[in-house]
Design an enzyme around this catalytic site. Sequence first.
Site, mmCIF file in Angstrom:
data_model
loop_
_atom_site.group_PDB
_atom_site.id
_atom_site.type_symbol
_atom_site.label_atom_id
_atom_site.label_comp_id
_atom_site.label_asym_id
_atom_site.label_seq_id
_atom_site.Cartn_x
_atom_site.Cartn_y
_atom_site.Cartn_z
ATOM 1 N N HIS A 1 0.818 -1.203 0.000
ATOM 2 C CA HIS A 1 0.000 0.000 0.000
ATOM 3 C C HIS A 1 0.855 1.258 0.000
ATOM 4 C CE1 HIS A 1 1.099 -0.731 4.161
ATOM 5 N NE2 HIS A 1 0.985 0.583 4.341
ATOM 6 N N HIS B 1 5.404 5.804 -1.176
ATOM 7 C CA HIS B 1 6.206 4.603 -1.366
ATOM 8 C C HIS B 1 5.404 3.359 -1.026
ATOM 9 C CE1 HIS B 1 6.539 5.224 2.966
ATOM 10 N NE2 HIS B 1 6.812 3.927 3.062
#
Length: 172
Positions: free
Chosen positions: A34, A115
Amino acid sequence: MKYGIVIFPSKPVQDKANSYRKRYDPHYALIPPHITVKEAFEASDDEIHQLIPELRAIANNTEPLAININKVSTFAPVTNTIYMKVEASQELVNLYEKLQSGNFPVNKEFNFVPHITIAQKLSDQEYADVYGSLTMKDMQLEDKIDRFQLLYQLENGSWTVYESFIFGKDAE
């Protein structure tokens, strides 16, 4: 209860991330790959019910966006965390900033670095080996994002979806 707001990328991007996470990320079983757009925060049931209309409004006013992943990077020397770097498009930054204002708790512990974590809590030696090999791999991925998810944490430490918010959708 502890909540967080994330973007789950498509299955191909998750599969790529998981090919590394299953070996190098102790949180592999707790949450799928995620992009965190709102760090974990504590909220009561009442507080969450007050935030949901705001989340819906943010989603309704956000167009689907593209993300690009073009390399592996790291948070070293702060932590031995390795991640797939998501380019910080203006649309992604705008979404992040909307989730830090209004009635949302202020909990920006770190600067926003979009990220997808693929390795963490590595020893210094393991970090050096893994990071060295991953930097040589091709990481050119593109994805279309059309929603974000409000998650909550279960007693065993895993995270599950409370509600999904689709971008550009008419208010219900």
